[in-house]
Design an enzyme around this catalytic site. Structure first.
Site, PDB file in Angstrom:
ATOM      1  N   GLY A  17       0.827  -1.199   0.000  1.00 28.51           N
ATOM      2  CA  GLY A  17       0.000   0.000   0.000  1.00 28.51           C
ATOM      3  C   GLY A  17       0.859   1.246   0.000  1.00 28.51           C
ATOM      4  N   CYS A  18       0.304   2.332   0.448  1.00 33.79           N
ATOM      5  CA  CYS A  18       1.006   3.615   0.472  1.00 33.79           C
ATOM      6  C   CYS A  18       2.293   3.508   1.271  1.00 33.79           C
ATOM      7  CB  CYS A  18       0.100   4.696   1.068  1.00 33.79           C
ATOM      8  SG  CYS A  18       0.909   6.300   1.260  1.00 33.79           S
ATOM      9  N   PHE A  19       3.416   3.906   0.664  1.00 34.63           N
ATOM     10  CA  PHE A  19       4.694   3.718   1.349  1.00 34.63           C
ATOM     11  C   PHE A  19       4.896   4.652   2.537  1.00 34.63           C
ATOM     12  CE2 PHE A  19       6.545   5.742  -2.788  1.00 34.63           C
ATOM     13  CZ  PHE A  19       6.068   7.007  -2.466  1.00 34.63           C
ATOM     14  N   TRP A  20       4.083   5.688   2.666  1.00 30.25           N
ATOM     15  CA  TRP A  20       4.216   6.551   3.848  1.00 30.25           C
ATOM     16  C   TRP A  20       4.018   5.756   5.127  1.00 30.25           C
ATOM     17  CZ3 TRP A  20       0.465  10.929   1.835  1.00 30.25           C
ATOM     18  CH2 TRP A  20       1.090  11.613   0.787  1.00 30.25           C
TER      19      TRP A  20
END
Length: 303
Positions: A136-139
């Site tokens: 998913g979102c790497f943040w």
């Protein structure tokens, strides 16, 4: 990624040039390795260096696969950049007959950091390994793995596609082959690859194809980029174990692919949750997941 000064940003990220004869490594002749200032990827060995009397450090060879070449827009010179992070190094010239190899990498000193032999020997005695995951979102994923004891570094970026599309806007279009990933350097004497897999599957839903929550698209797919056959075997065995446990009602769709090339994300993504934790997406999506996983793995969190 190392934090850069304004002048370093000018040269490395904005493709500037330092003044001739002003750089730290113009007349430098110690034994060791010259690495990228931004990401510390090894670029040149000291035996590659020679005095070209041009005002900048010169090398007639490179560490295999470390340097990329791109023709300047005017077609007159060939730019050289760090393969790992894309940082600007300088330009490469051929046909000058300054050495037997007939090539000169003209590199800005400020684009490099030197690692002396004694430091390399110390590094060689400590084993490190790489792991690359998409979840998913790497943040969020970066924030989680950065907190684990034994994890030495975590870099957000892209994997599974071509260099020409390795940028945030292109990847977010969902039309490239890239996944948003985190590229992890870890000490297996402190944290095992299997433990990293445990955290990975605890921190996302591996049963939703090309989706994590409201984030939809192939860039958000669940994927493991294995760096060697041992990681392939470990990932397959772990997924088989989870499947047998019937933890989720739907089948696991996590891909296992051979690692090829990692492209570092733009610098503004670095430590995004730590720097922008008050933003709505971080508050609503990243923080609840981060807190849940940290509570689950409190015993292996960095102190």
């Amino acid at each position: 990624m190392n934090k850069l000064t304004e002048f370093e940003k000018y040269v490395i990220e904005q493709k500037g040039t330092e003044r001739p004869f002003s750089g730290e490594y113009v007349d430098h002749n110690a034994q060791g390795i010259y690495c990228c200032k931004k990401c510390e990827a090894p670029l040149y060995k000291s035996e590659h260096k020679f005095n070209a009397h041009c005002g900048w450090p010169a090398f007639d060879d490179e560490i295999a696969g470390a340097v990329d070449r791109t023709m300047d827009a005017d077609g007159r010179r060939v730019e050289i950049t760090c393969h790992q992070c894309g940082g600007h190094l300088g330009h490469v010239f051929e046909g000058e007959r300054l050495t037997d190899k007939n090539i000169r990498h003209c590199v800005n000193s400020v684009s490099m950091v030197f690692k002396p032999v004694n430091e390399l020997i110390q590094v060689a005695t400590s084993t490190t390994e790489k792991a690359t995951f998409g979840a998913g979102c790497f943040w969020c994923v970066e924030a989680i793995f950065a907190q684990l004891n034994g994890v030495l570094s975590v870099q957000s970026g892209y994997c599974g596609g071509d260099a020409r599309d390795a940028n945030y806007d292109a990847v977010c279009s969902g039309k490239t082959a890239h996944a948003e990933v985190v590229h992890i350097t870890f000490d297996p004497n402190i944290i095992s690859y299997e433990t990293l897999l445990t955290v990975l599957f605890e921190s996302h839903d591996p049963t939703t194809l090309n989706q994590q929550g409201n984030d939809k698209g192939p860039q958000y797919r669940s994927v493991i980029f294995a760096h060697n056959s041992q990681q392939v075997d470990a990932a397959n065995a772990f997924i088989e174990y989870l499947t047998a446990q019937q933890i989720w009602p739907n089948p696991i769709v996590t891909q296992i692919s051979a690692f090829d090339t990692f492209y570092a994300a733009e610098s503004y993504h670095d430590d995004y949750f730590a720097k922008h934790g008050e933003q709505p997406y971080c508050q609503l999506v990243v923080k609840p997941k981060f807190n849940k996983v940290m509570a689950k793995f409190a015993e292996i969190r960095k102190r």
